[in-house]
Design a protein around this motif. Structure first.
Motif, PDB file in Angstrom:
ATOM      1  N   GLN A   1       0.834  -1.214   0.000  1.00  0.00           N
ATOM      2  CA  GLN A   1       0.000   0.000   0.000  1.00  0.00           C
ATOM      3  C   GLN A   1       0.863   1.256   0.000  1.00  0.00           C
ATOM      4  O   GLN A   1       0.607   2.197  -0.752  1.00  0.00           O
ATOM      5  CB  GLN A   1      -0.910   0.027   1.235  1.00  0.00           C
TER       6      GLN A   1
ATOM      7  N   LEU B   1      -3.995  -4.620  -1.813  1.00  0.00           N
ATOM      8  CA  LEU B   1      -4.356  -3.625  -2.838  1.00  0.00           C
ATOM      9  C   LEU B   1      -5.736  -3.872  -3.435  1.00  0.00           C
ATOM     10  O   LEU B   1      -6.148  -5.018  -3.615  1.00  0.00           O
ATOM     11  CB  LEU B   1      -3.314  -3.679  -3.962  1.00  0.00           C
TER      12      LEU B   1
ATOM     13  N   GLN C   1      -5.867   0.197  -7.394  1.00  0.00           N
ATOM     14  CA  GLN C   1      -4.431   0.263  -7.080  1.00  0.00           C
ATOM     15  C   GLN C   1      -3.639  -0.743  -7.924  1.00  0.00           C
ATOM     16  O   GLN C   1      -2.516  -0.478  -8.327  1.00  0.00           O
ATOM     17  CB  GLN C   1      -4.213  -0.023  -5.584  1.00  0.00           C
TER      18      GLN C   1
END
Ligand SMILES: CC(=O)N[C@H]1[C@@H](OP(=O)(O)OP(=O)(O)OC[C@H]2O[C@@H](n3ccc(=O)[nH]c3=O)[C@H](O)[C@@H]2O)O[C@H](CO)[C@@H](O)[C@@H]1O[C@H](C)C(=O)N[C@@H](C)C(=O)N[C@H](CCC(=O)O)C(=O)O
Ligand SMILES: Nc1ncnc2c1ncn2[C@@H]1O[C@H](COP(=O)(O)OP(=O)(O)OP(=O)(O)O)[C@@H](O)[C@H]1O
Ligand SMILES: N[C@H](CCC[C@H](N)C(=O)O)C(=O)O
Ligand SMILES: [Mg+2]
Length: 483
Positions: A388, A420, A424
């Protein structure tokens, strides 16, 4: 040395046999025992060292220091029982090696990140100031110029005291060392006299070992609790746990900060890829480091040097000549006009800090491509958070292997990717082979971009299933750039 002498600082609960025997060595590992040694049986995380007492005696141990007195005793061997062999090991080892910390000015650095940087900079600085010095660090141990490879951040109590003893013999005045949380919890530093301690910061790490964040914090705090009245304790006022660390210490407490009132303060005047201009305690100085966290590290170095009696002007002149520690925000310039940065960030916090340092310098003028992984057989919880953090501050992320150790590399990557969401994931590719991952990042990079290769810093190996294969991020980059 007589066994009796060696027991001076321990409180035996029981002794069976003669304490007036000559001891020619102290060992916590039966496999290293030689004739005439004292074997210290410790209860480890894997095995109970007490089971190796017969083996140690077979190899010539003359005395045994134990927590549980064995029923069967060998003839001619002295058995000494203490409440805590972990604590006794350091105390005995230090006396065996001539009580070196009492003949040195010994400074310890603890905290999650920055230990190697601060200890190494202090060592470099005091040598430049004309002192003979020793260094015990993750990257390498040094006795003056002599490099002694390190396999721990803080060596075991036997090796640790042997190294300090050799520093005294070599005429060193100062020794700077990292105190890892493992080492403090396992009392590897027991029996040492510190002239000072430095706290860097505390964020998530090593929860595989300490189980809870509180245990981890308390392990670090135990170092400051154990400092003598004569010592200084320098703490980071900007860290949430900075004051907690020193709340029970007998040492003289000093604080450093880049944000608030403190004994030692600094602020950034200007920053570029080659370095920063700082205001340190009202003096302007140019340094060859980047990143806010390095301002904190430099302040800790400055504060320690002040507490060791150095004048501000001398410290700052020397500070301006120091450069980055191997694998810590170390730039490698590509011929195509982008910059690769090798850094040892292997925790979520370190990764976040390194990325924001790069952003501070890049100032929106290029993209950031991050290559990172997570170590096997270490804290699983940090993996998704590291992914992250990488995604939050990078334009592209290549998730790859660090040291898989005994785990399946793909499984570690999957743990990271689990942190994620779909959106993302669009920024991310996963490539198990670290070299391929670095090559791919280099293919993506354009002029002005930055590639961050994180996690392994100075390491020149990749550990897979117990075997260390040669691997060096910097070397791989140079290879790609020269191809
Ligand atoms: C989890 C951990 O920290 N383990 C350390 C610990 O070993 P242990 O408690 O597991 O020992 P064990 O294998 O159970 O053995 C117990 C006792 O029996 C002895 N033994 C064992 C076998 C035998 O045949 N004969 C024998 O006498 C051992 O020498 C030991 O005294 O004590 C040993 C001696 O001090 C360390 O070498 C060992 O480090 C292991 C190898 C390790 O990987 N440690 C890492 C996690 C570590 O310490 N890292 C920190 C830095 C972390 C960071 O901040 O980034 C460090 O300071 O390096
Ligand atoms: N003061 C700091 N605050 C936050 N992050 C830092 C700081 N100093 C260094 N870092 C980051 O942490 C990484 C490790 O730095 P360094 O090796 O100095 O720490 P360490 O405490 O010795 O780590 P280790 O416990 O692994 O030995 C660096 O590569 C950098 O990314
Ligand atoms: N001293 C740390 C270093 C981690 C470095 C990283 N490259 C990894 O292998 O996880 C440890 O042993 O946990
Ligand atoms: Mg270190």
């Amino acid at each position: 040395m007589k066994l009796q002498e060696l027991l001076k600082n321990t409180k035996p609960l029981a002794i069976v046999g003669d304490v007036d025997v000559d001891i020619t060595g102290v060992n916590i590992d039966s496999r290293k025992v030689k004739s005439g040694h004292l074997f210290v049986a410790m209860k480890g995380t894997q095995v109970d060292g007490h089971q190796f007492i017969p083996k140690a005696i077979e190899l010539g141990a003359k005395a045994v220091l134990c927590q549980d007195m064995p029923e069967a005793k060998a003839e001619g061997v002295t058995y000494v029982q203490v409440a805590d062999t972990e604590d006794a090991a350091g105390k005995v080892a230090t006396l065996f090696h001539g009580d070196p910390s009492r003949h040195l000015t010994l400074v310890g650095v603890t905290g999650t990140n920055g230990k190697t940087t601060i200890a190494t900079l202090l060592y470099n600085m005091f040598r430049k100031m004309g002192h003979k010095c020793g260094l015990l660090s993750t990257v390498c141990n040094y006795i003056e110029d002599e490099a002694i490879p390190a396999d721990h951040t803080t060596p075991d109590p036997i090796e640790l005291n042997a190294l300090l003893g050799r520093m005294v013999q070599a005429g060193c005045e100062y020794a700077f060392m990292e105190c890892s949380s493992h080492a403090i919890a396992q009392k590897r530093i027991s029996g040492l006299k510190f002239a000072g301690g430095i706290f860097t910061n505390l964020t998530r790490d090593h929860l595989d070992y300490h189980k809870t964040f509180e245990n981890y914090r308390d392990a670090k705090k135990a170092f400051f609790d154990g400092l003598p009245k004569t010592a200084f304790a320098i703490t980071n006022a900007d860290d949430k746990n900075g004051m907690v660390m020193v709340q029970n210490t007998k040492a003289t407490v000093k604080t450093y900060s880049i944000r608030q009132m403190a004994d030692f303060r600094a602020r950034i005047i200007e920053m570029h890829f080659a370095g920063m201009y700082l205001d340190v305690d009202g003096h302007e100085v140019g340094v060859q480091f980047i990143g806010k966290f390095n301002v904190s590290n430099l302040l800790a170095v400055y504060g320690a040097a002040r507490m060791l009696g150095k004048a501000p002007e001398d410290i700052l002149v020397t500070l301006s000549t120091l450069h980055s520690v191997s694998g810590r925000l170390e730039p490698v310039q590509s011929p195509d006009g982008y910059t690769a940065i090798v850094d040892y960030a292997h925790t979520p916090d370190a990764l976040a800090n390194v990325l924001s340092s790069i952003h501070e310098v890049l100032n929106g003028k290029g993209q950031i491509i991050t290559v990172c992984g997570a170590g096997g057989n270490r804290d699983h919880g940090k993996r998704p958070i590291m992914a992250q953090e990488a995604v939050k501050q990078s334009d592209r992320v290549i998730i790859t292997s660090d040291n898989p150790r005994f785990e399946d590399p793909q499984a570690i990557i999957d743990d990271m990717l689990a942190g994620l969401n779909k959106e993302q994931m669009k920024k991310v590719v996963a490539i198990v082979d670290r070299k391929e991952a670095i090559k791919t990042a280099c293919m993506m990079a354009q002029k002005g971009d930055v590639i961050l290769v994180a996690g392994k810093g100075h390491e020149n190996y990749q550990e897979i299933k117990g075997v260390k294969h040669h691997f060096d991020d910097k070397e791989v980059l140079h290879e790609i750039f020269n191809a």
